[in-house]
Scaffold this active site. Sequence first.
Site, PDB file in Angstrom:
ATOM      1  N   LYS A 191       0.842  -1.195   0.000  1.00 57.35           N
ATOM      2  CA  LYS A 191       0.000   0.000   0.000  1.00 57.35           C
ATOM      3  C   LYS A 191       0.874   1.240   0.000  1.00 57.35           C
ATOM      4  O   LYS A 191       1.576   1.516   0.967  1.00 57.35           O
ATOM      5  CB  LYS A 191      -0.910   0.042   1.226  1.00 57.35           C
ATOM      6  CG  LYS A 191      -1.986   1.118   1.040  1.00 57.35           C
ATOM      7  CD  LYS A 191      -2.599   1.612   2.337  1.00 57.35           C
ATOM      8  CE  LYS A 191      -1.777   2.670   3.020  1.00 57.35           C
ATOM      9  NZ  LYS A 191      -1.694   3.951   2.281  1.00 57.35           N
ATOM     10  N   GLU A 265      10.394   0.615  10.295  1.00 53.16           N
ATOM     11  CA  GLU A 265      11.415   1.637  10.054  1.00 53.16           C
ATOM     12  C   GLU A 265      10.709   2.957  10.281  1.00 53.16           C
ATOM     13  O   GLU A 265       9.874   3.369   9.484  1.00 53.16           O
ATOM     14  CB  GLU A 265      11.938   1.473   8.624  1.00 53.16           C
ATOM     15  CG  GLU A 265      13.307   2.067   8.434  1.00 53.16           C
ATOM     16  CD  GLU A 265      13.235   3.494   7.971  1.00 53.16           C
ATOM     17  OE1 GLU A 265      13.241   4.382   8.868  1.00 53.16           O
ATOM     18  OE2 GLU A 265      13.171   3.729   6.766  1.00 53.16           O
ATOM     19  N   CYS A 299      13.532  10.405   7.059  1.00 54.94           N
ATOM     20  CA  CYS A 299      13.490   9.804   8.399  1.00 54.94           C
ATOM     21  C   CYS A 299      14.830   9.934   9.100  1.00 54.94           C
ATOM     22  O   CYS A 299      14.891  10.094  10.306  1.00 54.94           O
ATOM     23  CB  CYS A 299      13.067   8.351   8.312  1.00 54.94           C
ATOM     24  SG  CYS A 299      13.968   7.420   7.081  1.00 54.94           S
ATOM     25  N   GLU A 396      10.213  15.061  15.964  1.00 53.83           N
ATOM     26  CA  GLU A 396      10.586  14.950  14.553  1.00 53.83           C
ATOM     27  C   GLU A 396       9.765  15.988  13.783  1.00 53.83           C
ATOM     28  O   GLU A 396       8.540  15.920  13.746  1.00 53.83           O
ATOM     29  CB  GLU A 396      10.267  13.548  14.038  1.00 53.83           C
ATOM     30  CG  GLU A 396      10.643  13.356  12.577  1.00 53.83           C
ATOM     31  CD  GLU A 396      10.370  11.945  12.044  1.00 53.83           C
ATOM     32  OE1 GLU A 396       9.286  11.413  12.321  1.00 53.83           O
ATOM     33  OE2 GLU A 396      11.240  11.398  11.355  1.00 53.83           O
TER      34      GLU A 396
END
Length: 788
Positions: A191, A265, A299, A396
């Site tokens: 997806k 991850e 990331c 983040e």
Amino acid sequence: MNKIAQIFETLEYGPAPETADQANAWLDSKNRLFGHFIDGTWTAPSKTFASTNPANGDKLADITDGTPADVDLAVAAARSAFPLWSGLSGYERGKFLYSIARMIQKHSRLFAVLETMDNGKPIRESRDADIPLVARHFYHHAGWATHLQREFPDHVPYGVCGQIIPWNFPLLMLAWKIAPALAAGNTVVLKPAEFTSLTALLFAEICERVGLPKGVVNIVTGEGDTGAALVNHSDVDKIAFTGSTEVGKIIRAATAGTGKGLSLELGGKSPYIVFEDADLDSAVEGLVEAIWFNQGQVCCAGSRLLVQESIEERFIAKVKKRMANLRVGDPLDKSVDIGALVAPVQVERIRDLMKRGVAEGAVVYEPDGQVPANGCFLKPALVTNVSPANTLVAEEIFGPILVAMSFRTPEEAVALANNTRYGLAATVWSENINLALDIAPKLKAGVVWINGTNQFDAAVGFGGYKESGFGREGGREGMSAYLRPKWEKDLTPAPAPVSVPAQAANLLDTGHLDQTAKMYIGGKQARPDSGYNRPVHGAGGALVGEVGDGNRKDIRNAVEAARAALGWGTTAAHSRAQILYFLAENLDYRRDEFAARIKAQTGEDGSKEVAQSVERLFAFAGWADKYDGAVHNPPMRAIAAAMVESLGVMGIVAPPSRPLLGSIALIAPALAMGNTVVLVPSERSPLSMTDFYQVLETSDMPSGVVNIVTGESLSLAKTLAEHDGVDGLWFAGSAEGSEMVEKASVGNLKQTWTSRGLYYDLADQRFAGDYFLGKATQVKNVWIPYGA
Ligand code: NAI
Ligand code: MG
């Protein structure tokens, strides 16, 4: 001044647009309307949502919002394709991967332009970074497929893999997921992220073109709930996810107890450390890559600049000067550095975070100049005057925002770098290689770049520590994440423990009161915090002793002791081996006594179990200095040292059976790899391990490396699972207990292994090697460039 002289003066660029004609023609050929790609065919579009170009808000296409029924169809297609695909030889599968790589290369410009239109990233990046790496991944994994049987003997693919990817590197994340899965013989349902599905749909066409068997790759588009339907599907054998830590935790909890393989991850807040002896101009260029590559939506973005105080002013001045030269604008312009963020919601999110940070005292610097008025554009920003608690330091941001802090000493740099719940990547700049290589192992991160940043290669594993997730993508580690030992699926349920009616005994008069076995914490015998003991009954039901009834407080003390002993992980492997050999020797010396204790608790002759335990200690003593890393050769002038590191503090809950071997078989690999341990021995028969601390004491084992807390396995396991000071947890016990442990581990996303009520014959030689060694370690890749 004449015109040319003026141009030299200002260095103004003219526009250099890449044409979108071919990408638009491809979209038009699909009527800008897409269904899913399931079982080798395109489904009719149903309820759709728009995919837009974030640089100008134009709608690019309508995409189908996948329902649970669509996911069902796709999983069924993947299931029925599995026997054929996994039955092909590795060479045959490798040829398909090779064809995909070739086709990606052939159509690389179309892919790059489409990616840039859908995502907003500069064409310079999609053309020169994303798409070449995609091709590289398929080439690399074509090779793994070919050599699979040789390199991973007795391993089999999981089956059907559900793969969910984010929008920051749409096609690259697809490649990271699909290439190893297919190489291993899995079939997949992928997806894409809702903002960026188009290159995945173009990829589906490539699958058609190379004649990939139907159902091997299925692409179902949709939003978070489509992803959730895939995660929760009962016929999916493994989930691989890249995205936010928040959703990663939801997925960890959702898959708990299901036995599905899982790799995560997740996010990061990676430090970018600049020492005073660094080549500052190079470090500035690296920083541009670290935080302004892909608008900072990376990331592993080097989003926390840690600069040594002595050069802080000079370095920050250079950074500001460089920021003024960054060009923000049309991502299809070949000379643009910073394109558009992926969607308005992300721009809003970043603005909100900035507001919070500023309210908390942050000072924001932005270069002069304008960004396009329409579209998801933000200026690059540098944030200073922040404390470690500032929102902008802790969260983040996932945008072009750099946060800067300073440090004085290397120790302080390491402390600041590790002061985060994340652990994805880190960068170190210093011309002193001794210093850089001293710092790299101390950073809790899965990737460390020395004098460089954001380097990736298919041959080098990538993935995080701590709340950045677990599992690796790329290289040997990445391949093994899509394979499991063949025997795992033949495991049968563990026999229910024989319950023997305990003979009535007066608790106040056991005759053993003076022999109540203490717990063992920080190298000292410890009484239980509860003040209560638990009786231990033998096979016939007779009382054979008592142990402390450990509780939450005892676990906390034990974890604290284990954390204080983490230096064990950096003592020489040879020294750890020596101590494990010594343990084996001292246990062997007392074999009769230990055999008698086993007999008293289980009624069985214990001499064999003692001999097996001695052998197992010997085996892992032998491994301590051999289960080590590798040096990879990425296609650039650099090496990547794959270092095998311990997880840290491990909780180990031993199975009820085999009072000695059940614990030894699990603690030995953990200790060999440098972990410190909080052991909960067999609930029913704990006395063998409370005896064992005498062996520990006579074998030079440093205090705190092994801690033993007796008591009720389930409640102690729960406390260990919830404890943020525990980095890994192994639980050998019931299916319900295993589910509880996996669910309760979401807090810090500790790595878990659970036996799920299945019978693991720990005496088997298959447990004397890499099975548990792999689970007791994580790989850190340290990139080191070379050349003058
Ligand atoms: P997200 O984690 O929600 O999205 C990633 C993928 O997961 C998408 O395909 C999404 O549809 C899917 N998803 C969402 N909820 C799901 C669920 N419950 N079950 C299964 N799949 C689900 O990330 P989002 O909302 O797009 O971005 C928010 C923030 O997350 C970003 O600002 C950034 O901080 C972080 N993020 C980090 C990424 C990374 O690579 N570390 C990638 C994407 C986002
Ligand atoms: Mg889009």
